[in-house]
Design a protein around this motif. Structure first.
Motif, PDB file in Angstrom:
ATOM      1  N   ILE A  16       0.843  -1.199   0.000  1.00  0.00           N
ATOM      2  CA  ILE A  16       0.000   0.000   0.000  1.00  0.00           C
ATOM      3  C   ILE A  16       0.877   1.247   0.000  1.00  0.00           C
ATOM      4  O   ILE A  16       0.630   2.200  -0.741  1.00  0.00           O
ATOM      5  CB  ILE A  16      -0.961  -0.004   1.210  1.00  0.00           C
ATOM      6  N   ARG A  17       1.919   1.237   0.825  1.00  0.00           N
ATOM      7  CA  ARG A  17       2.819   2.394   0.883  1.00  0.00           C
ATOM      8  C   ARG A  17       3.496   2.630  -0.457  1.00  0.00           C
ATOM      9  O   ARG A  17       3.606   3.761  -0.924  1.00  0.00           O
ATOM     10  CB  ARG A  17       3.878   2.217   1.969  1.00  0.00           C
ATOM     11  N   ILE A  18       3.911   1.566  -1.106  1.00  0.00           N
ATOM     12  CA  ILE A  18       4.579   1.693  -2.407  1.00  0.00           C
ATOM     13  C   ILE A  18       3.612   2.253  -3.455  1.00  0.00           C
ATOM     14  O   ILE A  18       3.976   3.120  -4.252  1.00  0.00           O
ATOM     15  CB  ILE A  18       5.164   0.338  -2.844  1.00  0.00           C
ATOM     16  N   ARG A  19       2.375   1.779  -3.450  1.00  0.00           N
ATOM     17  CA  ARG A  19       1.387   2.226  -4.434  1.00  0.00           C
ATOM     18  C   ARG A  19       0.948   3.666  -4.210  1.00  0.00           C
ATOM     19  O   ARG A  19       0.655   4.395  -5.145  1.00  0.00           O
ATOM     20  CB  ARG A  19       0.139   1.331  -4.395  1.00  0.00           C
ATOM     21  N   SER A  20       0.891   4.086  -2.960  1.00  0.00           N
ATOM     22  CA  SER A  20       0.341   5.405  -2.643  1.00  0.00           C
ATOM     23  C   SER A  20       1.138   6.020  -1.497  1.00  0.00           C
ATOM     24  O   SER A  20       0.723   5.979  -0.351  1.00  0.00           O
ATOM     25  CB  SER A  20      -1.128   5.264  -2.260  1.00  0.00           C
ATOM     26  N   ASP A  21       2.268   6.595  -1.833  1.00  0.00           N
ATOM     27  CA  ASP A  21       3.181   7.123  -0.814  1.00  0.00           C
ATOM     28  C   ASP A  21       2.918   8.604  -0.546  1.00  0.00           C
ATOM     29  O   ASP A  21       3.788   9.442  -0.688  1.00  0.00           O
ATOM     30  CB  ASP A  21       4.629   6.889  -1.261  1.00  0.00           C
ATOM     31  N   SER A  22       1.698   8.917  -0.139  1.00  0.00           N
ATOM     32  CA  SER A  22       1.345  10.301   0.187  1.00  0.00           C
ATOM     33  C   SER A  22       1.591  10.551   1.678  1.00  0.00           C
ATOM     34  O   SER A  22       1.689   9.608   2.471  1.00  0.00           O
ATOM     35  CB  SER A  22      -0.123  10.551  -0.144  1.00  0.00           C
ATOM     36  N   ILE A  25      -1.071   8.755   3.750  1.00  0.00           N
ATOM     37  CA  ILE A  25      -0.854   7.308   3.852  1.00  0.00           C
ATOM     38  C   ILE A  25       0.277   7.021   4.830  1.00  0.00           C
ATOM     39  O   ILE A  25       0.178   6.115   5.664  1.00  0.00           O
ATOM     40  CB  ILE A  25      -0.565   6.680   2.472  1.00  0.00           C
ATOM     41  N   ARG A  26       1.355   7.790   4.754  1.00  0.00           N
ATOM     42  CA  ARG A  26       2.476   7.592   5.695  1.00  0.00           C
ATOM     43  C   ARG A  26       2.008   7.796   7.137  1.00  0.00           C
ATOM     44  O   ARG A  26       2.371   7.030   8.031  1.00  0.00           O
ATOM     45  CB  ARG A  26       3.638   8.509   5.342  1.00  0.00           C
ATOM     46  N   LEU A  28      -1.036   7.385   8.336  1.00  0.00           N
ATOM     47  CA  LEU A  28      -1.861   6.229   8.704  1.00  0.00           C
ATOM     48  C   LEU A  28      -1.004   4.996   8.992  1.00  0.00           C
ATOM     49  O   LEU A  28      -1.265   4.253   9.940  1.00  0.00           O
ATOM     50  CB  LEU A  28      -2.869   5.918   7.593  1.00  0.00           C
ATOM     51  N   LEU A  29       0.015   4.781   8.182  1.00  0.00           N
ATOM     52  CA  LEU A  29       0.890   3.624   8.398  1.00  0.00           C
ATOM     53  C   LEU A  29       1.668   3.745   9.697  1.00  0.00           C
ATOM     54  O   LEU A  29       1.896   2.748  10.383  1.00  0.00           O
ATOM     55  CB  LEU A  29       1.811   3.417   7.197  1.00  0.00           C
ATOM     56  N   TRP A  30       2.084   4.964  10.064  1.00  0.00           N
ATOM     57  CA  TRP A  30       2.757   5.141  11.355  1.00  0.00           C
ATOM     58  C   TRP A  30       1.800   4.846  12.509  1.00  0.00           C
ATOM     59  O   TRP A  30       2.189   4.263  13.526  1.00  0.00           O
ATOM     60  CB  TRP A  30       3.342   6.551  11.491  1.00  0.00           C
ATOM     61  N   GLU A  31       0.538   5.234  12.358  1.00  0.00           N
ATOM     62  CA  GLU A  31      -0.451   4.930  13.399  1.00  0.00           C
ATOM     63  C   GLU A  31      -0.677   3.424  13.494  1.00  0.00           C
ATOM     64  O   GLU A  31      -0.776   2.867  14.592  1.00  0.00           O
ATOM     65  CB  GLU A  31      -1.763   5.664  13.109  1.00  0.00           C
ATOM     66  N   ILE A  32      -0.747   2.749  12.356  1.00  0.00           N
ATOM     67  CA  ILE A  32      -0.878   1.290  12.356  1.00  0.00           C
ATOM     68  C   ILE A  32       0.339   0.670  13.042  1.00  0.00           C
ATOM     69  O   ILE A  32       0.202  -0.254  13.864  1.00  0.00           O
ATOM     70  CB  ILE A  32      -1.055   0.754  10.923  1.00  0.00           C
ATOM     71  N   HIS A  33       1.514   1.177  12.749  1.00  0.00           N
ATOM     72  CA  HIS A  33       2.746   0.681  13.383  1.00  0.00           C
ATOM     73  C   HIS A  33       2.666   0.831  14.905  1.00  0.00           C
ATOM     74  O   HIS A  33       2.979  -0.099  15.649  1.00  0.00           O
ATOM     75  CB  HIS A  33       3.949   1.448  12.823  1.00  0.00           C
ATOM     76  N   ARG A  34       2.207   2.006  15.362  1.00  0.00           N
ATOM     77  CA  ARG A  34       2.081   2.249  16.802  1.00  0.00           C
ATOM     78  C   ARG A  34       1.087   1.280  17.435  1.00  0.00           C
ATOM     79  O   ARG A  34       1.365   0.688  18.494  1.00  0.00           O
ATOM     80  CB  ARG A  34       1.627   3.695  17.036  1.00  0.00           C
ATOM     81  N   LEU A  35      -0.055   1.078  16.780  1.00  0.00           N
ATOM     82  CA  LEU A  35      -1.057   0.169  17.326  1.00  0.00           C
ATOM     83  C   LEU A  35      -0.577  -1.281  17.324  1.00  0.00           C
ATOM     84  O   LEU A  35      -0.904  -2.055  18.230  1.00  0.00           O
ATOM     85  CB  LEU A  35      -2.378   0.305  16.555  1.00  0.00           C
ATOM     86  N   ARG A  36       0.227  -1.650  16.334  1.00  0.00           N
ATOM     87  CA  ARG A  36       0.810  -2.997  16.310  1.00  0.00           C
ATOM     88  C   ARG A  36       1.766  -3.177  17.487  1.00  0.00           C
ATOM     89  O   ARG A  36       1.847  -4.255  18.070  1.00  0.00           O
ATOM     90  CB  ARG A  36       1.530  -3.247  14.986  1.00  0.00           C
TER      91      ARG A  36
END
Length: 84
Positions: A16-22, A25-26, A28-36
């Motif tokens: 997802i990050r590769i397809r849409s590196d806005s 998106i970054r 949201l991915l950091w938030e997902i990382h934190r929740l993981r």
């Protein structure tokens, strides 16, 4: 039928990050990382508390069911301490 979609693996999140590196998106991915990381800490805590007994044991058993379905827990490397 579940109202939730199947959890995404680390590889799927990377795609997802590769397809849409806005910037959005970054973020949201950091938030997902934190929740993981929070889920990983909950997993460690549950595993360190010993047997699940009584009312607290029921709550921990439900937590374990949820954690065992999380890709961040499934993908986490494990050290087998039983052979030491």
């Amino acid at each position: 039928m579940s109202k939730h979609r199947k959890p995404l693996s680390s590889a799927e999140l990377t795609e997802i990050r590769i397809r849409s590196d806005s910037p959005d998106i970054r973020a949201l991915l950091w938030e997902i990382h934190r929740l993981r990381q929070v889920a990983g800490k909950a997993d460690q805590l549950d595993r360190s508390l010993g047997p699940r007994v009584g009312a607290l044991g029921l709550i921990r058993a439900e937590l374990r069911v949820l954690l065992d379905d999380e890709p961040c827990i499934v993908e986490m490397p494990r050290i087998d301490l039983s052979t030491r």
